[in-house]
Write an enzyme that holds these catalytic residues in place. Sequence first.
Site, PDB file in Angstrom:
ATOM      1  N   VAL A 199       0.929  -0.936   0.138  1.00 23.20           N
ATOM      2  CA  VAL A 199      -0.222   0.182  -0.106  1.00 23.20           C
ATOM      3  C   VAL A 199       1.148   0.885  -0.130  1.00 23.20           C
ATOM      4  CG1 VAL A 199      -1.570  -0.759   1.194  1.00 23.20           C
ATOM      5  CG2 VAL A 199       0.221   0.560   2.801  1.00 23.20           C
ATOM      6  N   SER A 200       0.669   2.333  -0.532  1.00 19.54           N
ATOM      7  CA  SER A 200       1.215   3.720  -0.573  1.00 19.54           C
ATOM      8  C   SER A 200       0.103   4.285   0.448  1.00 19.54           C
ATOM      9  CB  SER A 200       1.259   3.857  -2.081  1.00 19.54           C
ATOM     10  OG  SER A 200       0.013   4.695  -2.642  1.00 19.54           O
ATOM     11  N   THR A 201       0.778   5.702   0.671  1.00 23.86           N
ATOM     12  CA  THR A 201      -0.349   6.900   1.193  1.00 23.86           C
ATOM     13  C   THR A 201      -1.364   6.833   0.488  1.00 23.86           C
ATOM     14  OG1 THR A 201       1.142   8.357   0.311  1.00 23.86           O
ATOM     15  CG2 THR A 201       1.606   7.204   2.803  1.00 23.86           C
TER      16      THR A 201
END
Length: 193
Positions: A8-10
């Site tokens: 996941v990324s921000t």
Amino acid sequence: MLIGYVRVSTNDQNTDLQRNALVCAGCEQIFEDKLSGTRTDRPGLKRALKRLQKGDTLVVWKLDRLGRSMKHLISLVGELRERGINFRSLTDSIDTSSPMGRFFFHVMGALAEMERELIIERTMAGLAAARNKGRIGGRPPKLTKAEWEQAGRLLAQGIPRKQVALIYDVALSTLYKKHPAKRAHIENDDRIN
């Protein structure tokens, strides 16, 4: 065997899109990290790398899921290649199991290396230009030339180094660098203090 990796990324806190794409691509096992790619300690990636064997393929949805910097990506894919493991990025159409895929990845690596060298070259040119204008990098000197000379005179008069260091608020090691002592002086200073 196809092994998938999702992260996941921000911006995207859900891995469903990545996971579904990897399942559709035929991944038999998918490893996941729930943290930003800026951290180097990624347990999911470590488990995936440990699981991969010669002839397997590591599959990611997009290149930036595997690493934030091109240098890191190239290093990682190089390690995989040395172990006989292929790499595939679904959205970037990169597959190192084919000669064209390996070529494309090498071109990307060469571009990343060239970019790094250009940055170094520009930095060096900027530093040289600053030096030519009389600007020097780093922190300003602790003492002026006159203060260092005065400290040297105090040492010559027999004032202990520790005391001179305290007077001028400098480390004892700095004082030794600026005013090296002869062996006999060092032994005398140690006995006095």
